[in-house]
Design an enzyme around this catalytic site. Structure first.
Site, short mmCIF file in Angstrom:
data_model
loop_
_atom_site.label_atom_id
_atom_site.label_comp_id
_atom_site.label_asym_id
_atom_site.label_seq_id
_atom_site.Cartn_x
_atom_site.Cartn_y
_atom_site.Cartn_z
N SER A 125 53.62 9.29 41.54
CA SER A 125 55.07 9.44 41.44
C SER A 125 55.71 9.45 42.82
CB SER A 125 55.35 10.79 40.75
OG SER A 125 56.69 11.17 40.93
N TYR A 149 53.81 20.43 39.87
CA TYR A 149 53.64 19.07 39.34
C TYR A 149 53.37 18.10 40.50
CZ TYR A 149 54.89 14.41 37.73
OH TYR A 149 54.88 13.06 37.47
N LYS A 153 49.88 15.84 41.63
CA LYS A 153 49.80 14.39 41.91
C LYS A 153 49.19 14.17 43.30
CE LYS A 153 51.54 12.72 38.12
NZ LYS A 153 50.66 12.04 37.18
#
Ligand code: NAD
Ligand code: UDP
Length: 338
Positions: A125, A149, A153
């Site tokens: 992302s 989050y 990643k």
């Protein structure tokens, strides 16, 4: 026929990618625990492509499930979408995110190693760029994370880079998505978030069908043209094409390569709202509210590297995005629950 394991393939981006894979003659095998998706999507894929994808309901953290899949099919490569993605929830329940995302990825990589399958496309992302010092963002910008989050990643990217350094048989492509939006042109599949959407596009679309009263615009005092946040919105079918291109461009000296997947254009919240109103013919009421904590002013990609190395560019414009978003939402006002 090439066999591709698609983890999280019942989800928003996964389902669109499965359609593209099947239409190009690939055999897609989905493993998904349906934590954030609905099995109805499999019928919808069948309606579009004419075949139901193979589906195994299971968790990527379950080694037995993965061993069964790798033993039953000779998997050529993996696209790894499975994971959780709600930033706010990740702050409240960090272990849920580290377990699903990081532990899930490690479990998958161990299974791949056991079964001699070492090609993987990973859903990363633009959040890994944190608050970028300038735009457009290139892949060599410093990486950082401001929530669990994003951390998950970054951790997975690090693991993949380390594995590729240690053993040249591993081939990894990290696709750093900017803001995925839109839906398949058939209106049969699209984004169907649980509860109140966190993201702008599904929120606007749900206001338009009357599920929500008005859009809250989070801040109009950013240093952008109209003061609202600017993002790089990428059509989900362009994103699906990027996965196809990634699969086609693995090569022996591949190692671990990261690509931005966006359009290179930034649009503000108000520009998105106006474009949606134009495409749908609906008025979308809104009010200006306080900034959302953790938001950045502006994010858009430089996509030269993905053009050069995997021969991919975004082809669908903002009008197409809005048309397809509205087609999906107006035909399925309550998502897959209709
Ligand atoms: P999604 O929630 O629609 O799809 C994810 C799918 O993975 C769901 O079907 C869910 O049931 C499944 N899943 C979750 N944990 C699992 C587990 N442990 N085992 C098996 N299945 C599991 O989300 P999406 O928007 O399609 O995103 C796909 C991937 O892309 C995610 O990894 C996400 O972090 C990443 N990504 C998404 C965005 C975005 O804005 N949508 C942006 C950048 C990156
Ligand atoms: N946004 C907004 N109202 C909403 C949801 C989002 O004004 O209900 C804004 C948000 O502040 C950001 C942009 O829309 O500027 C995109 O937000 P989204 O959550 O879709 O993506 P991300 O923040 O991950 O880029």
């Amino acid at each position: 026929m090439k066999k591709v394991l698609v983890t999280g393939g019942a989800g928003y981006i996964g389902s669109h990618t499965v359609v593209t894979l099947m239409e190009r003659g690939y055999h897609a095998i989905i493993v998904d625990n349906l934590d954030n998706s609905n099995a109805e999507v499999l019928n919808r894929i069948n309606s579009i492509v004419g075949t139901k994808p193979d589906f195994i309901e299971g968790d990527v953290r379950d080694a037995d499930v993965l061993d069964r899949v790798f033993s039953s099919y000779e998997i050529d490569g993996v696209i790894h979408f499975a994971g959780l993605k709600a930033v706010g929830e990740s702050v409240e329940k960090p272990m849920r995110y580290y377990s699903n995302n990081v532990e899930g990825s490690i479990s998958l990589l161990k299974a791949m190693d056991r079964h001699d399958c070492r090609k993987l496309v990973f859903s990363s992302s633009s959040t890994v760029y944190g608050d970028p010092v300038r735009v457009p963002i290139t892949e060599d910008f410093p990486l950082s994370a401001t929530n669990p989050y994003g951390q998950s990643k970054l951790m997975i990217e690090t693991i993949l880079r380390d594995l590729a350094n240690a053993n040249s048989q591993w081939q990894f492509t990290l696709l750093r998505y900017f803001n995925p939006v839109g839906a398949h042109a058939s209106g049969l599949i699209g984004e169907d978030p649980n509860g109140i959407p966190n993201n702008l596009m599904p929120y606007i679309a749900q206001v338009a069908v009357g599920r929500l009263n008005k859009l809250n615009v989070f801040g109009d005092d950013y240093p952008t043209e109209d003061g609202t946040g600017v993002r790089d919105y990428i059509h989900v079918m362009d994103l699906a094409d990027a996965h196809m291109q990634a699969l086609l461009h693995f090569k022996p000296d591949h190692g671990c390569r990261a690509y931005n997947i966006g359009t290179g254009n930034g649009y503000s919240v108000l520009q998105m709202l106006q474009a949606f109103e134009k495409a749908s013919g609906k008025d979308v009421p809104y009010s200006i509210e306080a900034r959302r904590s953790g938001d950045i002013a502006e994010s858009y990609a430089n996509c030269e590297l993905s053009k050069q190395e995997i021969d991919w560019v975004a082809r669908r414009d903002l009008d197409q995005i809005m048309k397809d978003q509205w087609n999906w939402q107006s035909n399925n006002p309550n998502g897959y629950k209709d």
